[in-house]
Design a protein around this motif. Structure first.
Motif, PDB file in Angstrom:
ATOM      1  N   TYR A 127     -32.638  84.944  28.090  1.00  0.00           N
ATOM      2  CA  TYR A 127     -31.949  83.743  28.576  1.00  0.00           C
ATOM      3  C   TYR A 127     -31.944  83.659  30.113  1.00  0.00           C
ATOM      4  CZ  TYR A 127     -29.915  82.800  23.929  1.00  0.00           C
ATOM      5  OH  TYR A 127     -29.715  82.507  22.600  1.00  0.00           O
ATOM      6  N   HIS A 186     -25.675  87.375  25.608  1.00  0.00           N
ATOM      7  CA  HIS A 186     -26.636  86.689  26.465  1.00  0.00           C
ATOM      8  C   HIS A 186     -25.960  85.878  27.568  1.00  0.00           C
ATOM      9  CE1 HIS A 186     -30.398  87.730  24.522  1.00  0.00           C
ATOM     10  NE2 HIS A 186     -29.909  87.411  23.338  1.00  0.00           N
ATOM     11  N   TYR A 261     -29.362  78.091  22.831  1.00  0.00           N
ATOM     12  CA  TYR A 261     -30.244  79.258  22.804  1.00  0.00           C
ATOM     13  C   TYR A 261     -31.281  79.272  23.929  1.00  0.00           C
ATOM     14  CZ  TYR A 261     -28.127  79.026  18.229  1.00  0.00           C
ATOM     15  OH  TYR A 261     -27.206  78.924  17.210  1.00  0.00           O
ATOM     16  N   ASN A 262     -31.177  78.324  24.833  1.00  0.00           N
ATOM     17  CA  ASN A 262     -32.093  78.318  25.967  1.00  0.00           C
ATOM     18  C   ASN A 262     -31.440  77.613  27.157  1.00  0.00           C
ATOM     19  OD1 ASN A 262     -34.339  78.661  27.535  1.00  0.00           O
ATOM     20  ND2 ASN A 262     -35.718  77.428  26.282  1.00  0.00           N
ATOM     21  N   ARG A 294     -37.412  81.798  28.741  1.00  0.00           N
ATOM     22  CA  ARG A 294     -37.263  82.827  27.721  1.00  0.00           C
ATOM     23  C   ARG A 294     -38.356  83.900  27.769  1.00  0.00           C
ATOM     24  NH1 ARG A 294     -34.069  81.871  22.917  1.00  0.00           N
ATOM     25  NH2 ARG A 294     -35.883  82.469  21.679  1.00  0.00           N
TER      26      ARG A 294
END
Length: 359
Positions: A127, A186, A261-262, A294
């Motif tokens: 990340y 993360h 998630y990003n 990523r």
């Protein structure tokens, strides 16, 4: 030309993402030569998908293969320590998914093993990479942001019964923790990457959403070594999913993209305090070169580090910082006391944060 390094991916779950996002876009740097998984059906499926002929079910067999340069550990967390130490001892470069290991004692043993290892070890914190986070990091490192005041991290994700149908999930012995370990780790890493080390933690963990052994909801109040204050909140019971990091500095307010998630991919909201600060930021970021997000950038930089061109993009010290926070969090929640960092061998949870009844 740089040498193409041969990779063995161990664990074909998240390992598939490493291949798709990390190794295929860097085909001039890496070639996936072998796959290793305990599930023959999944091994065959991923092997056929990517044309990988060498398919192994016994991890130790990889260690004797002279043509394997990199072992990429993508297995459940409970076996990371043994695999990483064996791979380093065999002279391999190692990539390992989070969490790197299951205690501060184990991470300190890994750090010691690295000192005599032939290969390099890179934990995964994908990340960290992408245009948004890299611009924020550049502004902070240039001193433009100024004195840090405060920050927040919200990890609001959704996990339900199908997720925990995977046998190793939701269990202390194999997953080593819940939302704190497998999910919020993360965004918390992003926060310390940008805001520096933590000095004090008061944290709480709870199991509110799912019938599992580990926690799925957490909250904490933190003091940074800089004196800045912060709060962290995470749950796996959100209806929608966002990751939101907001940082308040003397000269700028920075807020991440909210993609769960990003969050590093898209440009972040950068709010300068005045026109002078804005001009300095504009000059710093002029002619910006795109940074893929990523795994693509993390793996590319790992290759550069192996070639001696740059330092490792993520280190075992970074992993220790994240696991120190995890340890402090669990200890604070169980004792209802503030925990002062750093933590050493004299800490009660140094050898394991897993409750005694689950070890």
């Amino acid at each position: 030309m740089s040498r193409i390094l041969n990779v063995a991916v161990v664990g074909c779950g998240i390992g598939r993402s490493h291949i798709v996002e990390g190794y295929l876009p860097n085909a001039d740097k890496f070639k996936v030569l072998a796959l290793c998984d305990l599930d023959p059906e999944r091994l065959a499926k991923i092997g056929d998908e990517f044309g990988v002929e060498r398919r192994i079910t016994n991890f130790d067999d990889l260690l004797a293969m002279d043509d394997i340069d990199v072992i990429d550990v993508c297995t459940p967390p409970g076996v990371h320590f043994s695999m990483v130490t064996k791979a380093l001892a065999a002279g391999k470069h190692v990539v390992c998914e989070k969490p790197l290991v299951g205690s501060l004692e184990q991470i300190d043993q890994i750090v010691e093993a690295e000192k005599s290892a032939k290969g390099k070890l890179m934990p995964v914190f994908q990340y960290r990479f992408g245009d948004g986070i890299e611009q924020a990091k550049k502004i902070i490192d240039a001193g433009i942001a100024g004195k840090p005041y405060a920050g927040t991290v919200e990890t609001m994700w959704r996990r339900e019964a199908p997720y925990y149908a995977v046998p190793w999930r939701g269990k202390w012995k194999t997953e080593l923790g819940g939302v704190l370990m497998g999910h919020a780790i993360h965004p918390h890493d992003i926060f310390t990457y940008l805001m520096g080390d933590i000095s004090r933690v008061f944290g709480r963990v709870a199991t509110r959403v799912n019938p599992i052994e580990v926690e799925d909801t957490i909250s904490a109040s933190l003091e940074m070594k800089s004196g800045a204050l912060a709060s962290f909140t995470a749950t796996l019971g959100s209806v929608d999913e966002i990751t939101r990091i907001r940082l308040q500095f003397e000269n700028v307010t920075i807020e991440s993209d909210h993609a769960p998630y990003n969050p590093g991919k898209e440009l972040w909201k950068i709010l300068p305090r005045n026109d002078e600060v804005k001009a300095r930021i504009d000059a710093l970021l002029a002619n910006w070169q795109h940074v893929p997000s990523r795994f693509q950038t993390q793996m590319a930089r790992f290759h550069d580090a192996i070639e001696g061109k740059i330092a490792l993009p993520v280190t075992s010290a970074d992993s220790r910082r994240s696991l120190e926070l995890v340890t402090a969090f669990y200890h604070s929640s169980s004792t209802h006391q503030e925990v002062v960092l750093p933590l050493g061998p004299d800490h009660p949870l140094y050898k394991s944060w897993v409750p005694a009844e689950f070890r």
